[in-house]
Write a protein that holds these residues in place. Structure first.
Motif, PDB file in Angstrom:
ATOM      1  N   LYS A  87       0.812  -1.233   0.151  1.00 43.20           N
ATOM      2  CA  LYS A  87       0.044   0.057  -0.066  1.00 43.20           C
ATOM      3  C   LYS A  87       0.874   1.275   0.136  1.00 43.20           C
ATOM      4  O   LYS A  87       2.024   1.425   0.569  1.00 43.20           O
ATOM      5  CB  LYS A  87      -0.835   0.179   1.320  1.00 43.20           C
ATOM      6  CG  LYS A  87      -1.783   1.265   1.431  1.00 43.20           C
ATOM      7  CD  LYS A  87      -2.478   1.042   2.739  1.00 43.20           C
ATOM      8  CE  LYS A  87      -3.366   2.610   2.878  1.00 43.20           C
ATOM      9  NZ  LYS A  87      -3.975   2.470   4.110  1.00 43.20           N
ATOM     10  N   VAL A  88       0.313   2.235  -0.715  1.00 43.82           N
ATOM     11  CA  VAL A  88       1.085   3.364  -0.835  1.00 43.82           C
ATOM     12  C   VAL A  88      -0.047   4.679  -0.742  1.00 43.82           C
ATOM     13  O   VAL A  88      -1.188   4.334  -1.257  1.00 43.82           O
ATOM     14  CB  VAL A  88       1.625   3.687  -2.127  1.00 43.82           C
ATOM     15  CG1 VAL A  88       2.492   5.110  -2.175  1.00 43.82           C
ATOM     16  CG2 VAL A  88       2.912   2.788  -2.701  1.00 43.82           C
ATOM     17  N   THR A  89       0.171   5.643   0.188  1.00 46.01           N
ATOM     18  CA  THR A  89      -0.905   6.583   0.468  1.00 46.01           C
ATOM     19  C   THR A  89      -0.106   8.140   0.170  1.00 46.01           C
ATOM     20  O   THR A  89       1.097   8.216   0.850  1.00 46.01           O
ATOM     21  CB  THR A  89      -1.350   6.481   1.725  1.00 46.01           C
ATOM     22  OG1 THR A  89      -2.061   5.058   1.722  1.00 46.01           O
ATOM     23  CG2 THR A  89      -2.283   7.765   2.142  1.00 46.01           C
ATOM     24  N   ASN A  90      -0.617   8.835  -0.098  1.00 46.69           N
ATOM     25  CA  ASN A  90      -0.177  10.408  -0.300  1.00 46.69           C
ATOM     26  C   ASN A  90      -1.606  10.847  -0.022  1.00 46.69           C
ATOM     27  O   ASN A  90      -2.450  10.600   0.366  1.00 46.69           O
ATOM     28  CB  ASN A  90       0.590  10.705  -1.757  1.00 46.69           C
ATOM     29  CG  ASN A  90      -0.388  10.315  -2.721  1.00 46.69           C
ATOM     30  OD1 ASN A  90      -1.558  10.692  -2.735  1.00 46.69           O
ATOM     31  ND2 ASN A  90       0.132  10.235  -4.060  1.00 46.69           N
ATOM     32  N   GLU A  91      -1.187  12.472  -0.200  1.00 50.26           N
ATOM     33  CA  GLU A  91      -2.267  13.636   0.126  1.00 50.26           C
ATOM     34  C   GLU A  91      -3.469  13.209  -0.713  1.00 50.26           C
ATOM     35  O   GLU A  91      -4.543  13.808  -0.476  1.00 50.26           O
ATOM     36  CB  GLU A  91      -1.793  14.858   0.272  1.00 50.26           C
ATOM     37  CG  GLU A  91      -1.269  15.261  -0.930  1.00 50.26           C
ATOM     38  CD  GLU A  91       0.097  14.885  -1.508  1.00 50.26           C
ATOM     39  OE1 GLU A  91       0.828  14.036  -0.836  1.00 50.26           O
ATOM     40  OE2 GLU A  91       0.776  15.461  -2.405  1.00 50.26           O
ATOM     41  N   VAL A  92      -3.304  12.628  -1.764  1.00 53.66           N
ATOM     42  CA  VAL A  92      -4.317  12.625  -2.842  1.00 53.66           C
ATOM     43  C   VAL A  92      -5.158  11.327  -2.896  1.00 53.66           C
ATOM     44  O   VAL A  92      -6.369  11.171  -2.938  1.00 53.66           O
ATOM     45  CB  VAL A  92      -3.860  13.020  -4.179  1.00 53.66           C
ATOM     46  CG1 VAL A  92      -5.004  12.825  -5.362  1.00 53.66           C
ATOM     47  CG2 VAL A  92      -3.266  14.384  -4.230  1.00 53.66           C
ATOM     48  N   ALA A  93      -4.301  10.391  -2.885  1.00 55.26           N
ATOM     49  CA  ALA A  93      -5.049   8.890  -3.003  1.00 55.26           C
ATOM     50  C   ALA A  93      -4.489   7.724  -2.159  1.00 55.26           C
ATOM     51  O   ALA A  93      -3.096   7.894  -1.742  1.00 55.26           O
ATOM     52  CB  ALA A  93      -5.048   8.459  -4.335  1.00 55.26           C
ATOM     53  N   SER A  94      -4.678   6.650  -2.275  1.00 50.47           N
ATOM     54  CA  SER A  94      -4.104   5.428  -1.865  1.00 50.47           C
ATOM     55  C   SER A  94      -3.995   4.364  -2.825  1.00 50.47           C
ATOM     56  O   SER A  94      -5.032   4.415  -3.720  1.00 50.47           O
ATOM     57  CB  SER A  94      -4.842   4.986  -0.473  1.00 50.47           C
ATOM     58  OG  SER A  94      -4.437   5.830   0.422  1.00 50.47           O
ATOM     59  N   LEU A  95      -3.151   3.565  -2.959  1.00 53.14           N
ATOM     60  CA  LEU A  95      -2.652   2.464  -4.014  1.00 53.14           C
ATOM     61  C   LEU A  95      -2.615   1.149  -3.310  1.00 53.14           C
ATOM     62  O   LEU A  95      -1.842   1.063  -2.461  1.00 53.14           O
ATOM     63  CB  LEU A  95      -1.735   2.923  -4.998  1.00 53.14           C
ATOM     64  CG  LEU A  95      -1.463   2.018  -6.020  1.00 53.14           C
ATOM     65  CD1 LEU A  95      -2.628   1.652  -7.022  1.00 53.14           C
ATOM     66  CD2 LEU A  95      -0.122   2.516  -6.707  1.00 53.14           C
TER      67      LEU A  95
END
Lengths: 111, 116
Positions: A54-62
């Motif tokens: 899982k990757v998360t940033n201020e816009v979305a998660s993957l």
């Protein structure tokens, strides 16, 4: 280059979470999964990139499962301004990596 | 950072004339630039890959004599559509990569070409 398959279109109401799934069965060991957003008459904009888990940033998660044959872009609490086309790409980290855009998913957010 | 600009944003030209589109990396040096074409409601199609100081590599089916690409500096690449025809009307988008082998590409805002 690994081919990607994603839904042609999705509809959502404002405030909901939207999950767009992309399948990439032929992904190679050196490939990353990258998502772009494109508004009408604009160039694509990078959203997020990941290799596994899982990757998360201020816009979305993957979210990427262990076999990496699919991935899910998660947009929390979408707004009208998130109406756009979302492209899932598999990117090789080789030389002069070319991006191959699939059909993309046209997300329509309404009130 | 990593801003890419295109000029012009919109151009209308007559059939048979040539049009030049510029792609600039404003705050970084781009060793590689890419040119895409996008028809209405369609996906982006890669036309060519341009490396600074060398000839562009064109994708299959793209006429190199019609779509002239020049990448004379690390911040500028140009696409010239020669002898334009109405079927060349499209949205042309460039992207730039900071270093050779990098998978990160930064896209320009696109240029809308209309050939009458």
């Amino acid at each position: 280059l690994a081919k990607t398959t994603q839904p042609i279109s999705m509809d959502s109401y404002e405030g909901q979470e939207v999950n767009i799934t992309c399948s990439h069965n032929n992904i190679a060991t050196n490939d990353y999964i990258t998502w772009y957003q494109q508004f009408p008459s604009q160039g694509p904009r990078f959203i997020i990139q990941g290799y596994k888990t899982k990757v998360t940033n201020e816009v979305a998660s993957l979210f990427i499962p262990a076999d990496r044959k699919s991935s899910t872009l998660s947009l929390p609490r979408v707004s009208l301004s998130d109406t756009a086309v979302y492209y899932c790409l598999v990117v090789s980290t080789g030389t002069a990596s070319k991006l191959t855009f699939g059909t993309g998913t046209r997300l329509q957010v309404t009130l | 950072g990593a801003v890419v600009s295109q000029h012009p944003s919109r151009v209308i030209c007559k059939s048979g004339t040539s049009v030049k589109i510029e792609c600039r990396s404003l705050d970084f040096q781009a060793t590689t630039m890419f040119w895409y074409r996008q028809f209405p409601k369609k996906s982006l199609m890669l036309m060519a890959t341009s490396n600074e100081g060398s000839k562009a590599t064109y994708e299959q089916g793209v006429e190199k004599d019609k779509f002239l690409i020049n990448h004379a500096s690390l911040t500028l690449s140009t696409l010239t559509v020669t002898s334009a025809h109405p079927e060349d009307s499209s949205f042309y988008i460039c992207s730039a990569s900071m270093r050779s082998g990098s998978y990160e590409q930064y896209f320009g805002p696109g240029t809308r070409l209309t050939v009458t």
